[in-house]
Design an enzyme around this catalytic site. Structure first.
Site, PDB file in Angstrom:
ATOM      1  N   LYS A 211      29.056  11.302 115.519  1.00  0.00           N
ATOM      2  CA  LYS A 211      29.589  11.529 114.163  1.00  0.00           C
ATOM      3  C   LYS A 211      29.221  10.429 113.165  1.00  0.00           C
ATOM      4  CE  LYS A 211      33.415  14.497 115.295  1.00  0.00           C
ATOM      5  NZ  LYS A 211      34.853  14.698 115.397  1.00  0.00           N
ATOM      6  N   ASP A 248      37.191  17.021 109.577  1.00  0.00           N
ATOM      7  CA  ASP A 248      38.272  16.465 110.401  1.00  0.00           C
ATOM      8  C   ASP A 248      39.383  15.926 109.500  1.00  0.00           C
ATOM      9  OD1 ASP A 248      37.076  16.944 112.832  1.00  0.00           O
ATOM     10  OD2 ASP A 248      36.121  14.974 112.959  1.00  0.00           O
TER      11      ASP A 248
HETATM   12  P1  NAP Z   1      33.846   8.779 119.235  1.00  0.00           P
HETATM   13  O1  NAP Z   1      33.302   8.641 117.871  1.00  0.00           O
HETATM   14  O2  NAP Z   1      32.929   8.636 120.380  1.00  0.00           O
HETATM   15  O3  NAP Z   1      35.050   7.744 119.403  1.00  0.00           O
HETATM   16  C1  NAP Z   1      35.753   7.664 120.607  1.00  0.00           C
HETATM   17  C2  NAP Z   1      36.747   6.523 120.535  1.00  0.00           C
HETATM   18  O4  NAP Z   1      37.464   6.523 121.777  1.00  0.00           O
HETATM   19  C3  NAP Z   1      36.121   5.142 120.397  1.00  0.00           C
HETATM   20  O5  NAP Z   1      37.003   4.304 119.706  1.00  0.00           O
HETATM   21  C4  NAP Z   1      36.011   4.696 121.861  1.00  0.00           C
HETATM   22  O6  NAP Z   1      36.018   3.310 122.024  1.00  0.00           O
HETATM   23  C5  NAP Z   1      37.291   5.246 122.407  1.00  0.00           C
HETATM   24  N1  NAP Z   1      37.238   5.432 123.853  1.00  0.00           N
HETATM   25  C6  NAP Z   1      36.341   6.178 124.545  1.00  0.00           C
HETATM   26  N2  NAP Z   1      36.630   6.109 125.868  1.00  0.00           N
HETATM   27  C7  NAP Z   1      37.692   5.286 125.993  1.00  0.00           C
HETATM   28  C8  NAP Z   1      38.434   4.816 127.090  1.00  0.00           C
HETATM   29  N3  NAP Z   1      38.129   5.187 128.351  1.00  0.00           N
HETATM   30  N4  NAP Z   1      39.483   3.984 126.861  1.00  0.00           N
HETATM   31  C9  NAP Z   1      39.804   3.617 125.599  1.00  0.00           C
HETATM   32  N5  NAP Z   1      39.127   4.027 124.501  1.00  0.00           N
HETATM   33  C10 NAP Z   1      38.088   4.859 124.700  1.00  0.00           C
HETATM   34  O7  NAP Z   1      34.552  10.230 119.412  1.00  0.00           O
HETATM   35  P2  NAP Z   1      35.294  11.109 118.304  1.00  0.00           P
HETATM   36  O8  NAP Z   1      34.318  12.054 117.728  1.00  0.00           O
HETATM   37  O9  NAP Z   1      36.053  10.197 117.425  1.00  0.00           O
HETATM   38  O10 NAP Z   1      36.282  11.988 119.201  1.00  0.00           O
HETATM   39  C11 NAP Z   1      37.385  11.405 119.871  1.00  0.00           C
HETATM   40  C12 NAP Z   1      38.245  12.520 120.509  1.00  0.00           C
HETATM   41  O11 NAP Z   1      38.854  13.308 119.504  1.00  0.00           O
HETATM   42  C13 NAP Z   1      37.431  13.474 121.375  1.00  0.00           C
HETATM   43  O12 NAP Z   1      38.184  13.811 122.517  1.00  0.00           O
HETATM   44  C14 NAP Z   1      37.277  14.685 120.494  1.00  0.00           C
HETATM   45  O13 NAP Z   1      37.132  15.872 121.251  1.00  0.00           O
HETATM   46  C15 NAP Z   1      38.607  14.674 119.748  1.00  0.00           C
HETATM   47  N6  NAP Z   1      38.511  15.371 118.463  1.00  0.00           N
HETATM   48  C16 NAP Z   1      39.285  16.480 118.275  1.00  0.00           C
HETATM   49  C17 NAP Z   1      39.241  17.133 117.060  1.00  0.00           C
HETATM   50  C18 NAP Z   1      40.098  18.338 116.840  1.00  0.00           C
HETATM   51  O14 NAP Z   1      39.781  19.109 115.946  1.00  0.00           O
HETATM   52  N7  NAP Z   1      41.169  18.525 117.564  1.00  0.00           N
HETATM   53  C19 NAP Z   1      38.409  16.695 116.040  1.00  0.00           C
HETATM   54  C20 NAP Z   1      37.652  15.545 116.262  1.00  0.00           C
HETATM   55  C21 NAP Z   1      37.708  14.894 117.476  1.00  0.00           C
HETATM   56  P3  NAP Z   1      34.624   2.486 122.048  1.00  0.00           P
HETATM   57  O15 NAP Z   1      34.198   2.380 120.627  1.00  0.00           O
HETATM   58  O16 NAP Z   1      34.994   1.199 122.680  1.00  0.00           O
HETATM   59  O17 NAP Z   1      33.663   3.303 122.865  1.00  0.00           O
END
Ligand code: NAP
Length: 418
Positions: A211, A248
């Protein structure tokens, strides 16, 4: 053939040089397809391979090859376009997208499994009908996509868990549109960006972990998405210009505002990635005090600075109370499970998980046990998806259809695992 099959697919190795002609006679009236499979790599000399296949004397030929990148998928599809009577199957771990794009680009057939996949990336018949609705009418064609079918995509890694294909295809079918939405598992954004034009993609959703990096590939971006620094929706405009949006932002507000009065509230975000960025900006703009914990504290600090919030050390969780805690990490997502916080670290009136699969994550179960209200990621998922669909089509999204498809699938999954 005696059972009524109209085509027999025989591997090149089994038909033998010239033996195909004898086989062809014996199989009559069924027709003979001679095929080459390469589970290792896309053969370098496709023209020579097709020549060998044709020498076997079948009615048509097929190449199924493992594509290690989308650039390889493109090479296979571009080659197939120049050859009559050639079906191609781009195997591999690139998501369902390549196999469906092959059909849309004119390949005569695609294989589907009735049970377990028998080749890398093979779709199930259930997904072909239930998710992609490939048996429906697309435009003027009796069934199946054609070269005129508009193509939309979701890119991410992982992407197999996404219910976006189910949601968007249900909406396209309900609106009677000649359009399809398919997932690509994208490990290298550069690889995907290299095929957007050749696959004639009209728009795509961007998910974990692309993203933020996608911004570097866009021609333009709505000011809000540029400020957030994360894009989850791309529209391909005239001349192939790429325009980015963030839906989002509206999605998280729609889901939370019904339950929490945001102005003056204290909200803790777990994670500092793309979705957290949208949430931080949205909440801060509604007058909430935003607190951020992330496993890489420098990311939490950077987001806090950008959105106007505060980074929080892990040790403070459980001591400070919040009106709402929002999980913006993928921890807890199907099929992995787990929780980003321990029970004693949760102190909030309400807990929201952005994860929508499962609807009730371990974090939400933990919050319920401690008497806290919960909000599942489904509400945000539907709101951001409807906004994407409207950007791409310019029409009002059929939200009840989208909700029914998504909630129905989640309920069925929960029923199966109960
Ligand atoms: P992203 O940009 O990859 O960010 C993920 C975040 O989670 C980062 O801060 C990462 O930390 C952290 N993280 C990953 N694995 C971790 C772990 N094992 N322990 C602690 N922190 C961890 O992903 P995103 O696009 O923001 O999405 C995040 C989540 O939200 C996903 O599950 C996605 O499916 C969900 N989501 C849902 C919706 C909805 O409409 N419901 C919309 C958007 C996103 P680091 O930077 O240290 O890697």
């Amino acid at each position: 053939m005696r059972a009524g099959c109209r085509w027999c697919d025989v591997a090149l190795e089994s038909s033998g040089a010239g033996g195909g002609r004898r086989l062809r006679e014996r199989l009559r009236p069924a027709r003979l397809l001679i095929s080459a499979h390469d589970f290792g790599a896309l053969p370098k000399n496709l023209a020579a391979l097709v020549k060998t296949l044709r020498r076997c004397g079948g009615h048509a030929v097929k190449i199924a090859a493992n594509c290690r990148s989308l650039a390889e998928v493109r090479r296979l599809l571009q080659f197939a376009k120049k050859e009559r009577g050639l079906a191609v199957v781009p195997m591999g771990e690139n998501g369902d997208g390549p196999r469906i794009v092959a059909l849309r680009e004119g390949s005569a057939l695609a294989y589907a499994s009735l049970g377990d996949a028998v080749a890398p990336g093979q779709l199930s018949l259930r997904a072909m009908h239930g998710v992609y609705k490939l048996n429906r009418r697309f435009g003027a064609s009796a069934s199946g996509p054609t070269g005129k079918t508009r193509l939309y995509a979701v890119i991410g890694d992982p992407v197999g868990h996404s219910l976006s294909p189910l949601m968007h295809n249900a909406a396209f079918a309900a609106a009677g549109m000649d359009a399809l939405y398919v997932p690509f598992r994208v490990r290298s954004l550069a690889d995907f960006m290299g095929v957007v034009r050749d696959f004639r993609i009209s728009g795509f959703s961007v998910t974990i972990p692309h993203k933020e990096t996608i911004l570097g590939y866009l021609d333009e971006c709505e000011p809000l998405a540029a400020e957030i620094g994360a894009v989850n929706t791309v529209q391909v405009r005239a001349g192939g210009r790429l325009y980015g949006y963030n839906t989002d932002y509206a999605g998280v507000l729609k889901a939370l505002e019904k339950r929490v009065s945001l102005a003056g509230s204290r909200v803790l975000l777990i994670g500092a990635g793309g979705a957290a960025r949208a949430a931080a900006f949205a909440l801060a703009r509604r007058g909430a005090s935003v607190f951020i914990w992330s496993r890489r504290m420098e990311r939490a600090r950077a987001l806090a600075r950008a959105a106007g919030g505060q980074a929080v050390a892990r040790g403070r969780l459980g001591r400070d109370a919040f009106d709402a805690v929002v999980n913006c990490t993928p921890v807890g997502m199907h099929p992995g499970g787990g929780s980003p916080l321990k029970a004693e670290e949760l102190r909030a009136g309400l807990v929201m998980d952005l994860i929508y699969r499962p609807r009730k994550t371990e974090l939400l179960k933990m919050a319920e046990r401690r008497g806290m209200a919960t909000v599942s990621g489904v509400e945000m998922f539907l709101a951001q998806g409807a906004a994407q669909w409207e950007i791409w089509t310019g029409k009002r999204a059929p939200e009840p259809v989208m909700r029914k498809a998504v909630v129905g699938a989640l309920k069925a999954e929960e029923g199966a695992s109960a």
